[in-house]
Design an enzyme around this catalytic site. Structure first.
Site, PDB file in Angstrom:
ATOM      1  N   SER A 199      45.946  13.090  10.204  1.00 37.10           N
ATOM      2  CA  SER A 199      45.143  12.808   8.997  1.00 37.10           C
ATOM      3  C   SER A 199      45.425  11.427   8.409  1.00 37.10           C
ATOM      4  O   SER A 199      45.505  11.278   7.192  1.00 37.10           O
ATOM      5  CB  SER A 199      45.347  13.896   7.949  1.00 37.10           C
ATOM      6  OG  SER A 199      45.073  15.159   8.498  1.00 37.10           O
ATOM      7  N   GLY A 225      44.020  16.760  11.687  1.00 37.95           N
ATOM      8  CA  GLY A 225      42.644  17.179  11.405  1.00 37.95           C
ATOM      9  C   GLY A 225      42.393  17.577   9.965  1.00 37.95           C
ATOM     10  O   GLY A 225      41.394  18.226   9.669  1.00 37.95           O
ATOM     11  N   ASN A 260      42.392   7.827  18.721  1.00 40.86           N
ATOM     12  CA  ASN A 260      42.260   8.960  19.632  1.00 40.86           C
ATOM     13  C   ASN A 260      40.902   9.608  19.380  1.00 40.86           C
ATOM     14  O   ASN A 260      40.726  10.341  18.410  1.00 40.86           O
ATOM     15  CB  ASN A 260      43.407   9.959  19.371  1.00 40.86           C
ATOM     16  CG  ASN A 260      43.320  11.186  20.261  1.00 40.86           C
ATOM     17  OD1 ASN A 260      42.492  11.235  21.182  1.00 40.86           O
ATOM     18  ND2 ASN A 260      44.160  12.172  19.997  1.00 40.86           N
ATOM     19  N   TRP A 261      39.952   9.310  20.262  1.00 39.10           N
ATOM     20  CA  TRP A 261      38.593   9.819  20.065  1.00 39.10           C
ATOM     21  C   TRP A 261      38.420  11.242  20.594  1.00 39.10           C
ATOM     22  O   TRP A 261      37.317  11.793  20.513  1.00 39.10           O
ATOM     23  CB  TRP A 261      37.577   8.863  20.715  1.00 39.10           C
ATOM     24  CG  TRP A 261      37.453   7.559  19.980  1.00 39.10           C
ATOM     25  CD1 TRP A 261      37.962   7.271  18.735  1.00 39.10           C
ATOM     26  CD2 TRP A 261      36.781   6.369  20.413  1.00 39.10           C
ATOM     27  NE1 TRP A 261      37.641   5.990  18.385  1.00 39.10           N
ATOM     28  CE2 TRP A 261      36.922   5.402  19.396  1.00 39.10           C
ATOM     29  CE3 TRP A 261      36.072   6.022  21.572  1.00 39.10           C
ATOM     30  CZ2 TRP A 261      36.384   4.123  19.491  1.00 39.10           C
ATOM     31  CZ3 TRP A 261      35.536   4.749  21.680  1.00 39.10           C
ATOM     32  CH2 TRP A 261      35.688   3.805  20.643  1.00 39.10           C
ATOM     33  N   LYS A 262      39.454  11.785  21.187  1.00 35.31           N
ATOM     34  CA  LYS A 262      39.439  13.178  21.678  1.00 35.31           C
ATOM     35  C   LYS A 262      38.159  13.435  22.491  1.00 35.31           C
ATOM     36  O   LYS A 262      37.702  12.543  23.181  1.00 35.31           O
ATOM     37  CB  LYS A 262      39.572  14.135  20.489  1.00 35.31           C
ATOM     38  CG  LYS A 262      40.796  13.794  19.623  1.00 35.31           C
ATOM     39  CD  LYS A 262      41.164  14.848  18.628  1.00 35.31           C
ATOM     40  CE  LYS A 262      42.399  14.396  17.863  1.00 35.31           C
ATOM     41  NZ  LYS A 262      42.939  15.420  16.986  1.00 35.31           N
ATOM     42  N   HIS A 299      49.811  15.360  23.961  1.00 35.75           N
ATOM     43  CA  HIS A 299      49.203  15.649  22.656  1.00 35.75           C
ATOM     44  C   HIS A 299      49.262  17.162  22.418  1.00 35.75           C
ATOM     45  O   HIS A 299      49.124  17.944  23.357  1.00 35.75           O
ATOM     46  CB  HIS A 299      47.754  15.144  22.637  1.00 35.75           C
ATOM     47  CG  HIS A 299      47.153  15.191  21.267  1.00 35.75           C
ATOM     48  ND1 HIS A 299      46.672  16.353  20.716  1.00 35.75           N
ATOM     49  CD2 HIS A 299      47.004  14.225  20.324  1.00 35.75           C
ATOM     50  CE1 HIS A 299      46.239  16.095  19.490  1.00 35.75           C
ATOM     51  NE2 HIS A 299      46.423  14.812  19.220  1.00 35.75           N
ATOM     52  N   GLY A 333      43.091  10.016  14.534  1.00 36.10           N
ATOM     53  CA  GLY A 333      42.066  10.864  15.137  1.00 36.10           C
ATOM     54  C   GLY A 333      40.724  10.661  14.460  1.00 36.10           C
ATOM     55  O   GLY A 333      40.075   9.631  14.643  1.00 36.10           O
ATOM     56  N   GLU A 345      53.586  13.657  15.490  1.00 36.63           N
ATOM     57  CA  GLU A 345      52.354  14.286  15.030  1.00 36.63           C
ATOM     58  C   GLU A 345      52.642  15.729  14.641  1.00 36.63           C
ATOM     59  O   GLU A 345      52.557  16.634  15.494  1.00 36.63           O
ATOM     60  CB  GLU A 345      51.308  14.267  16.145  1.00 36.63           C
ATOM     61  CG  GLU A 345      50.846  12.889  16.540  1.00 36.63           C
ATOM     62  CD  GLU A 345      49.363  12.875  16.895  1.00 36.63           C
ATOM     63  OE1 GLU A 345      48.659  12.025  16.371  1.00 36.63           O
ATOM     64  OE2 GLU A 345      48.926  13.741  17.676  1.00 36.63           O
TER      65      GLU A 345
HETATM   66  P1  PGA Z   1      43.622  13.345  13.018  1.00 34.25           P
HETATM   67  O1  PGA Z   1      44.127  13.454  14.526  1.00 34.25           O
HETATM   68  O2  PGA Z   1      43.801  11.903  12.585  1.00 34.25           O
HETATM   69  O3  PGA Z   1      42.197  13.766  13.075  1.00 34.25           O
HETATM   70  O4  PGA Z   1      44.485  14.250  12.200  1.00 34.25           O
HETATM   71  C1  PGA Z   1      45.291  12.796  14.957  1.00 34.25           C
HETATM   72  C2  PGA Z   1      45.600  13.225  16.372  1.00 34.25           C
HETATM   73  O5  PGA Z   1      45.418  14.402  16.714  1.00 34.25           O
HETATM   74  O6  PGA Z   1      46.038  12.404  17.208  1.00 34.25           O
END
Ligand code: PGA
Length: 264
Positions: A213, A173, A10-12, A95, A234, A167
């Site tokens: 994470s 994050g 997930n590159w957001k 999400h 992420g 999640e």
């Molecule tokens: P993260 O994000 O791996 O940076 O915690 C995961 C997500 O929000 O899908």
């Protein structure tokens, strides 16, 4: 037949078209295709078209990060699943960042899941509780409401194809995922919801991911949790070496799985 494990990047709202293309190029040289592991990249909308020309589909599939629940019309700024279907096989839906920053309600998520399914796109439905909800012991209720509402317009056949991602919002994050016992309890509850609504066969067919994470050092532990079929990654997916290590970790976990099955 058992479905492959799934690793979703997930590159957001990171990376320009050029940066995404550089990352895909590095990944394509680093990641070996493994039978039993499907790797899905979810860049922003702008990158989907160029990346669809650049990727080798034996190596990577594409996902959208969202989509609109109406297929076509005067909805300025929106992109529908009907438009995305030529480019993606999957879409992340619901999400926590969409729910929080874009005010997506349970019903909006439900309509998006139905729209994706209608357009032959597999939803990766994200569910999870906040820190406060966990402290108030509301986790089960929150997961129940998110799942039951989101799936309510689907047939059991539709549901058997979808992907659910646990999640926990408080673990996103950071530098460490939720502890395995917490993940295991939540995943078992998520699977129980699906079983209650659609039966054991559908439950067995649904894939459940963990996100929050995910870093290479934790992959073996997370993948050994009962009921887990992959990861939604992420920030670590923005670094090609880390993401390749995560994919390798999932691949190794599938080898362990088949060892167990051979012994069983
Ligand atoms: P993260 O994000 O791996 O940076 O915690 C995961 C997500 O929000 O899908």
């Amino acid at each position: 037949m058992k479905k492959p494990k799934l690793v979703v990047a997930n590159w957001k709202m990171h990376l320009t078209i050029h940066q995404a293309s550089v990352l895909v190029n590095r990944l394509s040289k680093t990641v070996n295709p493994h039978r039993g592991v499907e790797v899905v990249l979810a860049p922003n909308y702008l990158c989907l078209q160029p990346l669809s020309n650049e990727i080798d589909r034996r190596q990577f599939r594409l996902a959208a990060q969202d989509g609109y629940f109406i297929d076509e019309g005067s909805f300025t700024g929106a992109v529908s699943f009907a438009q995305l279907r030529e480019l993606v096989q999957y879409s992340i839906i619901g999400h926590s960042e969409r729910r929080r920053y874009f005010d997506e309600s349970l019903e909006t998520v439900r309509d998006k899941v139905a729209a994706a399914v209608r357009n032959n796109i597999i939803p990766i439905l994200c569910v999870g509780e906040t820190k406060e909800e966990r402290a108030q012991r509301e986790t089960k209720q929150i997961l129940h409401d998110q799942i039951v509402t989101a799936l309510s317009n689907l047939t059991s056949e539709d549901v058997s194809n979808i992907v659910l991602a646990y999640e926990p919002i408080w673990a996103i994050g950071g530098s460490e995922p939720a502890k395995p016992d917490i993940i295991e309890k939540a995943v078992s509850w998520i699977r129980y919801q699906v079983r209650e609504l659609y039966g054991k066969e559908v439950e067995d067919s649904v894939r459940v991911l963990y996100g929050g994470s995910d870093e290479p050092e934790f992959v073996a532990d997370i993948m050994s949790i009962k009921g887990i079929d992959g990861l939604l990654v992420g920030h670590a997916s923005l670094n090609y070496e880390q993401f390749a290590d995560i994919i390798m970790g999932v691949h190794l976990a599938t080898l362990n799985d088949s060892d167990q099955a051979d012994k069983g």
